[in-house]
Design a protein around this motif. Structure first.
Motif, PDB file in Angstrom:
ATOM      1  N   ILE A 111       0.885  -1.277  -0.081  1.00 54.07           N
ATOM      2  CA  ILE A 111      -0.104   0.032   0.005  1.00 54.07           C
ATOM      3  C   ILE A 111       0.964   1.408  -0.018  1.00 54.07           C
ATOM      4  CG2 ILE A 111      -1.699   1.413   1.499  1.00 54.07           C
ATOM      5  CD1 ILE A 111      -2.727  -1.187   2.359  1.00 54.07           C
ATOM      6  N   VAL A 112       0.484   2.067  -0.857  1.00 56.61           N
ATOM      7  CA  VAL A 112       1.505   3.445  -0.778  1.00 56.61           C
ATOM      8  C   VAL A 112       0.986   4.274   0.107  1.00 56.61           C
ATOM      9  CG1 VAL A 112       1.825   5.483  -2.484  1.00 56.61           C
ATOM     10  CG2 VAL A 112       1.491   3.326  -3.579  1.00 56.61           C
ATOM     11  N   GLN A 113       1.984   4.794   0.797  1.00 58.89           N
ATOM     12  CA  GLN A 113       1.560   5.739   2.264  1.00 58.89           C
ATOM     13  C   GLN A 113       1.363   7.109   1.489  1.00 58.89           C
ATOM     14  OE1 GLN A 113       1.116   4.394   5.093  1.00 58.89           O
ATOM     15  NE2 GLN A 113       1.407   2.581   4.219  1.00 58.89           N
ATOM     16  N   GLN A 114      -0.060   7.540   1.192  1.00 58.26           N
ATOM     17  CA  GLN A 114      -0.304   8.606   0.840  1.00 58.26           C
ATOM     18  C   GLN A 114      -1.535   9.142   1.341  1.00 58.26           C
ATOM     19  OE1 GLN A 114      -0.189   8.354  -3.279  1.00 58.26           O
ATOM     20  NE2 GLN A 114      -2.019   6.871  -3.472  1.00 58.26           N
ATOM     21  N   ALA A 115      -1.887  10.306   1.011  1.00 55.54           N
ATOM     22  CA  ALA A 115      -3.221  11.096   1.458  1.00 55.54           C
ATOM     23  C   ALA A 115      -4.332  10.331   0.596  1.00 55.54           C
ATOM     24  CB  ALA A 115      -3.453  12.578   1.627  1.00 55.54           C
ATOM     25  N   GLU A 116      -5.545  10.202   1.037  1.00 53.86           N
ATOM     26  CA  GLU A 116      -6.688   9.894   0.108  1.00 53.86           C
ATOM     27  C   GLU A 116      -8.028  10.736   0.325  1.00 53.86           C
ATOM     28  OE1 GLU A 116      -5.667   5.298  -1.432  1.00 53.86           O
ATOM     29  OE2 GLU A 116      -7.127   5.602   0.465  1.00 53.86           O
ATOM     30  N   ASN A 117      -8.584  10.758  -0.510  1.00 50.49           N
ATOM     31  CA  ASN A 117      -9.890  11.612  -0.434  1.00 50.49           C
ATOM     32  C   ASN A 117     -11.012  10.418  -0.750  1.00 50.49           C
ATOM     33  OD1 ASN A 117      -8.820  14.341  -0.304  1.00 50.49           O
ATOM     34  ND2 ASN A 117      -7.934  13.791  -2.184  1.00 50.49           N
ATOM     35  N   VAL A 118     -12.071  10.303  -0.016  1.00 50.48           N
ATOM     36  CA  VAL A 118     -12.889   9.064  -0.239  1.00 50.48           C
ATOM     37  C   VAL A 118     -14.446   9.495  -0.318  1.00 50.48           C
ATOM     38  CG1 VAL A 118     -13.651   6.827   0.517  1.00 50.48           C
ATOM     39  CG2 VAL A 118     -11.261   7.684   0.893  1.00 50.48           C
ATOM     40  N   LEU A 119     -15.004   9.271  -1.449  1.00 45.75           N
ATOM     41  CA  LEU A 119     -16.488   9.754  -1.500  1.00 45.75           C
ATOM     42  C   LEU A 119     -17.123   8.524  -1.223  1.00 45.75           C
ATOM     43  CD1 LEU A 119     -18.574  12.079  -2.562  1.00 45.75           C
ATOM     44  CD2 LEU A 119     -18.472  10.937  -4.845  1.00 45.75           C
ATOM     45  N   ILE A 120     -18.059   8.506  -0.361  1.00 48.06           N
ATOM     46  CA  ILE A 120     -18.883   7.352   0.001  1.00 48.06           C
ATOM     47  C   ILE A 120     -20.272   7.807  -0.338  1.00 48.06           C
ATOM     48  CG2 ILE A 120     -19.969   5.908   1.613  1.00 48.06           C
ATOM     49  CD1 ILE A 120     -17.075   7.892   2.602  1.00 48.06           C
ATOM     50  N   THR A 121     -21.104   6.531  -1.402  1.00 45.78           N
ATOM     51  CA  THR A 121     -22.423   7.007  -1.794  1.00 45.78           C
ATOM     52  C   THR A 121     -23.248   5.853  -1.808  1.00 45.78           C
ATOM     53  OG1 THR A 121     -21.845   6.786  -4.043  1.00 45.78           O
ATOM     54  CG2 THR A 121     -21.843   8.920  -3.313  1.00 45.78           C
ATOM     55  N   ARG A 122     -24.709   5.780  -1.887  1.00 53.76           N
ATOM     56  CA  ARG A 122     -25.444   4.723  -1.862  1.00 53.76           C
ATOM     57  C   ARG A 122     -26.477   4.659  -3.170  1.00 53.76           C
ATOM     58  NH1 ARG A 122     -29.554   4.245   2.451  1.00 53.76           N
ATOM     59  NH2 ARG A 122     -30.891   4.780   0.752  1.00 53.76           N
ATOM     60  N   PRO A 123     -26.075   4.753  -4.230  1.00 55.24           N
ATOM     61  CA  PRO A 123     -27.133   4.755  -5.325  1.00 55.24           C
ATOM     62  C   PRO A 123     -27.767   3.536  -5.471  1.00 55.24           C
ATOM     63  CG  PRO A 123     -24.761   4.458  -6.310  1.00 55.24           C
ATOM     64  CD  PRO A 123     -24.647   4.688  -4.588  1.00 55.24           C
ATOM     65  N   GLY A 124     -29.074   3.445  -5.031  1.00 54.71           N
ATOM     66  CA  GLY A 124     -29.819   2.079  -4.771  1.00 54.71           C
ATOM     67  C   GLY A 124     -29.579   1.590  -3.407  1.00 54.71           C
TER      68      GLY A 124
ATOM     69  N   LEU B  41     -11.197   9.909  -4.675  1.00 55.73           N
ATOM     70  CA  LEU B  41     -10.819  11.197  -5.659  1.00 55.73           C
ATOM     71  C   LEU B  41      -9.209  12.080  -5.645  1.00 55.73           C
ATOM     72  CD1 LEU B  41     -14.395  12.837  -4.933  1.00 55.73           C
ATOM     73  CD2 LEU B  41     -13.669  11.477  -6.747  1.00 55.73           C
ATOM     74  N   ASP B  42      -8.896  12.420  -6.758  1.00 56.47           N
ATOM     75  CA  ASP B  42      -7.744  13.058  -6.497  1.00 56.47           C
ATOM     76  C   ASP B  42      -7.912  14.527  -5.683  1.00 56.47           C
ATOM     77  OD1 ASP B  42      -8.416  14.966  -8.386  1.00 56.47           O
ATOM     78  OD2 ASP B  42      -7.532  13.981  -9.991  1.00 56.47           O
ATOM     79  N   ASP B  43      -6.850  15.142  -5.482  1.00 55.55           N
ATOM     80  CA  ASP B  43      -7.109  16.482  -4.628  1.00 55.55           C
ATOM     81  C   ASP B  43      -7.992  17.423  -5.337  1.00 55.55           C
ATOM     82  OD1 ASP B  43      -5.642  15.362  -2.418  1.00 55.55           O
ATOM     83  OD2 ASP B  43      -3.866  16.371  -2.989  1.00 55.55           O
ATOM     84  N   ALA B  44      -7.791  17.581  -6.592  1.00 54.40           N
ATOM     85  CA  ALA B  44      -8.701  18.731  -7.382  1.00 54.40           C
ATOM     86  C   ALA B  44     -10.101  18.092  -7.400  1.00 54.40           C
ATOM     87  CB  ALA B  44      -8.012  18.756  -8.740  1.00 54.40           C
TER      88      ALA B  44
ATOM     89  N   ILE C 280      -9.167  24.098 -10.293  1.00 58.17           N
ATOM     90  CA  ILE C 280      -7.807  24.175 -11.117  1.00 58.17           C
ATOM     91  C   ILE C 280      -6.859  25.104 -10.558  1.00 58.17           C
ATOM     92  CG2 ILE C 280      -9.161  24.159 -13.399  1.00 58.17           C
ATOM     93  CD1 ILE C 280      -9.048  27.050 -13.530  1.00 58.17           C
ATOM     94  N   GLU C 281      -7.284  25.775  -9.254  1.00 60.12           N
ATOM     95  CA  GLU C 281      -6.259  26.120  -8.465  1.00 60.12           C
ATOM     96  C   GLU C 281      -5.408  25.295  -7.634  1.00 60.12           C
ATOM     97  OE1 GLU C 281      -7.750  28.956  -5.450  1.00 60.12           O
ATOM     98  OE2 GLU C 281      -8.638  30.489  -6.969  1.00 60.12           O
ATOM     99  N   ARG C 282      -5.959  24.039  -7.503  1.00 63.81           N
ATOM    100  CA  ARG C 282      -5.336  22.960  -6.916  1.00 63.81           C
ATOM    101  C   ARG C 282      -4.266  22.094  -7.908  1.00 63.81           C
ATOM    102  NH1 ARG C 282      -5.932  19.917  -2.125  1.00 63.81           N
ATOM    103  NH2 ARG C 282      -6.557  22.225  -1.483  1.00 63.81           N
ATOM    104  N   ASP C 283      -5.046  22.237  -9.418  1.00 68.33           N
ATOM    105  CA  ASP C 283      -4.648  21.255 -10.410  1.00 68.33           C
ATOM    106  C   ASP C 283      -4.771  22.118 -11.744  1.00 68.33           C
ATOM    107  OD1 ASP C 283      -3.170  19.607 -12.292  1.00 68.33           O
ATOM    108  OD2 ASP C 283      -4.580  18.105 -11.723  1.00 68.33           O
ATOM    109  N   PRO C 284      -4.044  22.848 -12.383  1.00 73.56           N
ATOM    110  CA  PRO C 284      -4.268  23.340 -13.721  1.00 73.56           C
ATOM    111  C   PRO C 284      -4.914  22.363 -14.678  1.00 73.56           C
ATOM    112  CG  PRO C 284      -2.362  24.151 -12.709  1.00 73.56           C
ATOM    113  CD  PRO C 284      -2.648  22.992 -12.026  1.00 73.56           C
ATOM    114  N   GLN C 285      -4.317  21.026 -14.668  1.00 80.31           N
ATOM    115  CA  GLN C 285      -4.860  20.135 -15.479  1.00 80.31           C
ATOM    116  C   GLN C 285      -6.030  19.170 -15.394  1.00 80.31           C
ATOM    117  OE1 GLN C 285      -2.814  20.027 -18.240  1.00 80.31           O
ATOM    118  NE2 GLN C 285      -1.686  21.426 -17.085  1.00 80.31           N
ATOM    119  N   PHE C 286      -6.708  20.051 -14.282  1.00 83.14           N
ATOM    120  CA  PHE C 286      -8.078  19.307 -13.790  1.00 83.14           C
ATOM    121  C   PHE C 286      -9.006  18.985 -14.876  1.00 83.14           C
ATOM    122  CE2 PHE C 286     -12.476  19.860 -12.131  1.00 83.14           C
ATOM    123  CZ  PHE C 286     -12.622  18.657 -11.447  1.00 83.14           C
TER     124      PHE C 286
END
Length: 250
Positions: A178-191, A199-202, A224-230
């Protein structure tokens, strides 16, 4: 306080006391054994409910350590929900202050992830925004604002909590480190199925803006302030696909 109320308060104190032999003042000594059985059953039941709510946390530290930590949580609680299905609110914050868990620095964030999954699972059913509705907006889509779906949570962690969570699942086949890095996680329940994506930071900035009621254009500007290539097109399509929104704001 009435006599009955005073006894109830004393009963609750003894029930959660650190001393396993504690019993309420005024209790008939002949009932001490029965009270001890009741106390043990309550503690066992709360511990079982906490393990059911936080299975990965329990797996990471082992059941014995988890139950010892749970005992501290029981005694520290100021309020408790009447539903065991949603039991354990505040457990992540408790772990933050539990010194014995300091050697597992991501443990409290794992508890937050599991709490988010539990809340999403038990949220009321709600219609998910149909992507087809957005086709009519064309270039005006940039000014749209959305209603966050009630069964949607976004969390940010300094640790790879999604990767760790996946590794701990019974059907996991992941073997690579496992790569030791920060993560952003989106949790949903469609159905009826809980989903979680990274999700990446941007992308996380964009999602947070839209979930907070900002326009697509405002969210894009922040991203795009976080990532101009967003890539706003793919990020937006992903949020729609996983059911992050319930509708449009008027």
């Amino acid at each position: 306080m009435s006599e009955a109320g005073a006894f109830q308060a004393e009963f609750s104190r003894a029930l959660m006391a650190a001393d396993p032999s504690a019993r309420p003042m005024g209790l008939d000594p002949a009932m001490a054994g029965r009270f001890a059985i009741y106390r043990n059953n309550v503690h066992r039941g709360l511990g079982d409910a906490l393990i059911a709510a936080y299975p990965v946390v329990a797996k990471l530290v082992g059941e014995e350590f988890f139950r010892a930590m749970a005992q501290g949580f029981f005694r520290a609680e100021q309020a408790r929900t009447g539903s065991l299905a949603l039991y354990g609110a505040g457990f992540a914050d408790f772990i933050d202050g539990f010194d014995a868990a300091a050697s597992v620095p991501y443990l409290s964030d794992m508890a937050r992830l599991e709490r988010a999954r539990l809340e999403v699972l038990h949220e009321a059913d709600e219609v998910v925004l149909d992507a087809g509705i957005l086709a009519a907006f064309g270039d005006d889509l940039a000014g749209c604002r959305f209603v966050a779906h009630s069964a949607c949570r976004l969390m940010n962690s300094s640790f790879p909590i999604h990767a760790i969570w996946v590794r701990q699942q019974a059907d996991s086949r992941q073997t690579e480190p496992i790569v030791q890095q920060a993560e952003n996680v989106l949790i949903t329940r469609p159905g009826m199925t809980v989903r979680q994506i990274v999700l990446d930071d941007a992308g996380a900035v964009f999602a947070r803006c839209l979930l907070d009621g900002m326009t697509v254009a405002e969210g894009y500007g922040a991203a795009i302030e976080r990532d101009p290539q967003f890539d706003v097109t793919s990020a937006f399509a992903q949020l729609i696909a996983v059911g992050a929104f319930a509708g449009l704001r008027e």
